[in-house]
Design a protein around this motif. Structure first.
Motif, mmCIF file in Angstrom:
data_model
loop_
_atom_site.group_PDB
_atom_site.id
_atom_site.type_symbol
_atom_site.label_atom_id
_atom_site.label_comp_id
_atom_site.label_asym_id
_atom_site.label_seq_id
_atom_site.Cartn_x
_atom_site.Cartn_y
_atom_site.Cartn_z
ATOM 1 N N GLY A 31 -12.391 -20.174 -5.530
ATOM 2 C CA GLY A 31 -12.941 -20.940 -6.623
ATOM 3 C C GLY A 31 -11.966 -21.152 -7.737
ATOM 4 O O GLY A 31 -11.715 -22.010 -8.773
ATOM 5 N N GLY A 32 -11.370 -20.108 -7.639
ATOM 6 C CA GLY A 32 -10.068 -20.060 -8.767
ATOM 7 C C GLY A 32 -9.205 -21.104 -8.343
ATOM 8 O O GLY A 32 -8.221 -21.722 -9.105
ATOM 9 N N LEU A 33 -8.670 -20.516 -7.306
ATOM 10 C CA LEU A 33 -7.331 -21.974 -6.387
ATOM 11 C C LEU A 33 -7.696 -23.419 -7.182
ATOM 12 O O LEU A 33 -7.008 -24.135 -6.616
ATOM 13 C CB LEU A 33 -7.424 -21.283 -5.189
ATOM 14 C CG LEU A 33 -6.193 -19.649 -5.136
ATOM 15 C CD1 LEU A 33 -6.079 -19.563 -3.730
ATOM 16 C CD2 LEU A 33 -5.481 -20.035 -5.697
ATOM 17 N N TYR A 34 -9.162 -23.089 -6.122
ATOM 18 C CA TYR A 34 -9.407 -24.877 -6.199
ATOM 19 C C TYR A 34 -9.117 -25.550 -8.070
ATOM 20 O O TYR A 34 -8.400 -26.711 -8.263
ATOM 21 C CB TYR A 34 -10.803 -25.074 -5.638
ATOM 22 C CG TYR A 34 -11.381 -26.340 -5.448
ATOM 23 C CD1 TYR A 34 -11.238 -27.170 -4.579
ATOM 24 C CD2 TYR A 34 -12.315 -26.512 -6.337
ATOM 25 C CE1 TYR A 34 -10.954 -28.242 -4.569
ATOM 26 C CE2 TYR A 34 -12.864 -27.885 -6.485
ATOM 27 C CZ TYR A 34 -12.131 -29.359 -5.738
ATOM 28 O OH TYR A 34 -12.849 -30.221 -5.981
ATOM 29 N N LEU B 200 2.959 -20.511 -10.531
ATOM 30 C CA LEU B 200 3.143 -19.273 -10.597
ATOM 31 C C LEU B 200 1.963 -17.621 -11.417
ATOM 32 O O LEU B 200 1.652 -16.834 -11.397
ATOM 33 C CB LEU B 200 4.783 -18.276 -12.476
ATOM 34 C CG LEU B 200 5.505 -18.629 -11.486
ATOM 35 C CD1 LEU B 200 6.561 -18.517 -12.558
ATOM 36 C CD2 LEU B 200 6.057 -17.013 -10.749
ATOM 37 N N ARG B 201 1.248 -18.376 -12.310
ATOM 38 C CA ARG B 201 -0.311 -18.758 -13.102
ATOM 39 C C ARG B 201 -0.937 -18.142 -12.062
ATOM 40 O O ARG B 201 -2.013 -17.585 -11.343
ATOM 41 C CB ARG B 201 -0.468 -19.403 -13.643
ATOM 42 C CG ARG B 201 -1.957 -19.295 -14.347
ATOM 43 C CD ARG B 201 -2.856 -20.044 -15.236
ATOM 44 N NE ARG B 201 -3.131 -19.131 -16.401
ATOM 45 C CZ ARG B 201 -3.466 -19.574 -17.556
ATOM 46 N NH1 ARG B 201 -2.662 -20.481 -18.176
ATOM 47 N NH2 ARG B 201 -4.435 -19.399 -17.876
ATOM 48 N N LEU B 202 -0.951 -19.238 -10.651
ATOM 49 C CA LEU B 202 -1.997 -18.969 -9.144
ATOM 50 C C LEU B 202 -1.701 -18.020 -8.674
ATOM 51 O O LEU B 202 -2.207 -17.089 -8.032
ATOM 52 C CB LEU B 202 -1.816 -20.369 -8.705
ATOM 53 C CG LEU B 202 -2.625 -21.693 -9.372
ATOM 54 C CD1 LEU B 202 -2.253 -22.845 -8.647
ATOM 55 C CD2 LEU B 202 -3.794 -21.673 -9.334
ATOM 56 N N THR B 203 -0.723 -17.806 -8.548
ATOM 57 C CA THR B 203 -0.136 -17.169 -7.508
ATOM 58 C C THR B 203 -0.279 -15.847 -8.103
ATOM 59 O O THR B 203 -0.612 -15.156 -7.413
ATOM 60 C CB THR B 203 1.938 -16.571 -7.223
ATOM 61 O OG1 THR B 203 2.179 -18.079 -7.245
ATOM 62 C CG2 THR B 203 2.383 -16.123 -6.637
ATOM 63 N N GLY B 204 -0.463 -15.113 -9.381
ATOM 64 C CA GLY B 204 -0.580 -14.063 -10.126
ATOM 65 C C GLY B 204 -2.007 -14.030 -10.229
ATOM 66 O O GLY B 204 -2.727 -12.516 -9.714
ATOM 67 N N PHE B 205 -2.684 -15.090 -10.343
ATOM 68 C CA PHE B 205 -4.362 -15.039 -10.639
ATOM 69 C C PHE B 205 -4.641 -14.520 -8.227
ATOM 70 O O PHE B 205 -5.396 -13.849 -8.466
ATOM 71 C CB PHE B 205 -4.737 -16.753 -10.423
ATOM 72 C CG PHE B 205 -6.241 -16.710 -10.070
ATOM 73 C CD1 PHE B 205 -7.280 -15.735 -10.702
ATOM 74 C CD2 PHE B 205 -6.821 -16.906 -8.631
ATOM 75 C CE1 PHE B 205 -8.793 -15.717 -10.294
ATOM 76 C CE2 PHE B 205 -8.023 -17.373 -8.206
ATOM 77 C CZ PHE B 205 -9.286 -16.727 -9.215
#
Length: 411
Positions: A29-32, A44-49
């Motif tokens: 859900g977070g990536l989507y 970078l934010r998505l990678t850290g998440f």
């Protein structure tokens, strides 16, 4: 199901699938949300998440493999602290807001690791933290429908999480109790089977001893009487034909009685009742034994009606044994048999004027008196032996009207 599999099922970790499922759902859900939300995509934010969620999934896997049934309190506290840090980092990096669902796992984890009180306390703390965050960082939050709705749904989700954990723990405790009950039932079944085997062995030994007593007291006595009468007939064959013929007749009678008693024993094995009169049997016994090497007298008083057949049979066997011993061992000249029927018990006394023996050694020579004691003791009676070298022997047998544990029906 084996006891091992039951114990394993009862000790399994409750809901092992839930944390990985929540982490995987939040990750997707977070990536989507990060990809479709308005504004520029921040790799970078998505990678850290994603890294936070992957670490959480790895922690779940390691914990379940390291502590299959339940995590001990100290490691559980350290893992919970690490998860809270990762939850906070994931929420800070997530643009979609779906990562706030991770906090639903906090009360569940605490409930399973530390119990009901800690789980409820952390539920209240998480709800308060969410409310405090809105108060501090969302102006006039109480007027925004989306914020209030989100707050209510978060509280409801946390409450449902605690309820789910309570149900899971209760189910686990039920499975553990079921496993213990099954183990107790198996132990009880094993003990019952062992007791049944012991009872069977004891019953077999008891029946074997009973048959040994019957053969010894019945056939043994009559065979002894036959031998004595035949010796008497042989001795008087040329001196007095009448006495020799009577001895042969008595031997025939003893042989007939032996056959009758064998038939009586067979009927007893078949649970068939047969009429029996002790007074008549004693008179018959004394009549055919009298006139040998010793004079035998009989005295009977009282009424035998109402006594159990087993009690009367025990007295008859005692009379047989006493007369046999008087003829074979005592070298007696006079033997008296006295039977008394009382209100509560009957008594038989067999006394002779033979050579006697040392008291305490009456059972050294054979099975007779020992078998008599076993038979009478089983009925709740008693046997008393009075004897002394050169002073003769007196055997007193007492049996109750209603024997202890008797299977026979009163006459």
């Amino acid at each position: 199901m084996s006891s091992t599999s039951v114990r394993t099922a009862g000790a399994a970790r409750p809901m092992p699938w839930l944390p990985p499922a929540v982490h995987a759902a939040v990750l997707l859900g977070g990536l989507y949300g990060g990809l479709v939300t308005d504004g520029p995509v921040r790799p970078l934010r998505l990678t850290g998440f994603a890294a936070c969620l992957l670490v959480l999934i790895a922690l779940d896997r390691i914990e379940q493999r390291r502590y299959p049934p339940r995590t001990p309190p100290r490691p559980a506290a350290l893992l919970l602290a690490a998860r809270l840090v990762l939850f906070a980092a994931a929420v800070g990096l997530d643009r979609s807001g779906v990562s706030r669902a991770l906090f639903v796992l906090v009360p569940i984890t605490a409930f399973l690791a530390f119990g009901r009180r800690v789980g409820v306390a952390l539920t209240v703390a998480c709800t308060g933290a969410i409310l405090l965050g809105n108060v501090l960082w969302v102006p006039r939050w109480y007027l925004r429908t989306d914020v209030v709705t989100d707050l209510l749904m978060s509280g409801l989700g946390l409450a449902l999480a605690v309820a789910m954990a309570a149900i899971a723990v209760g189910e686990q405790a039920g499975r553990a109790r079921l496993a213990e009950t099954l183990d107790e039932l198996r132990d009880s079944h094993a003990r019952l089977a062992d007791y049944a085997a012991r009872v069977e062995r004891l019953s077999t030994a008891r029946e074997r001893n009973r048959l040994a007593r019957e053969f010894h007291d019945g056939l043994g006595h009559h065979l002894t009487a036959i031998a004595i009468q035949l010796e008497k007939a042989s001795a008087f064959r040329d001196l007095d034909v009448r006495i020799a013929e009577r001895a042969i007749a008595d031997a025939r009678w003893s042989a007939g009685r032996a056959l009758d008693e064998v038939r009586m024993s067979v009927r007893a094995l078949r649970d068939e009742d047969a009429p029996f009169s002790l007074s008549s049997a004693l008179a018959d016994l004394v009549r055919h034994v009298d006139g040998g090497s010793a004079r035998v007298t009989l005295d009977v008083s009282g009424e035998e009606r109402g006594y159990h057949i087993e009690s009367l049979t025990a007295l008859y066997r005692a009379a047989q044994e006493g007369l046999t011993n008087a003829h074979r061992h005592a070298e007696a000249h006079l033997v008296s048999v006295c039977a008394r029927y009382g209100e509560e018990e009957a008594r038989l006394v067999v006394a002779d004027d033979g050579r006697g023996f040392a008291v305490g050694r009456e059972e050294d020579g054979g099975f007779g008196l020992r078998g008599m004691r076993e038979r009478v003791d089983r009925l709740g009676g008693r046997v008393e032996v009075e004897a002394g070298p050169g002073r003769g022997t007196r055997i007193t047998v007492t049996v109750p009207r209603e024997p202890v544990g008797a299977e026979a029906v009163p006459r």
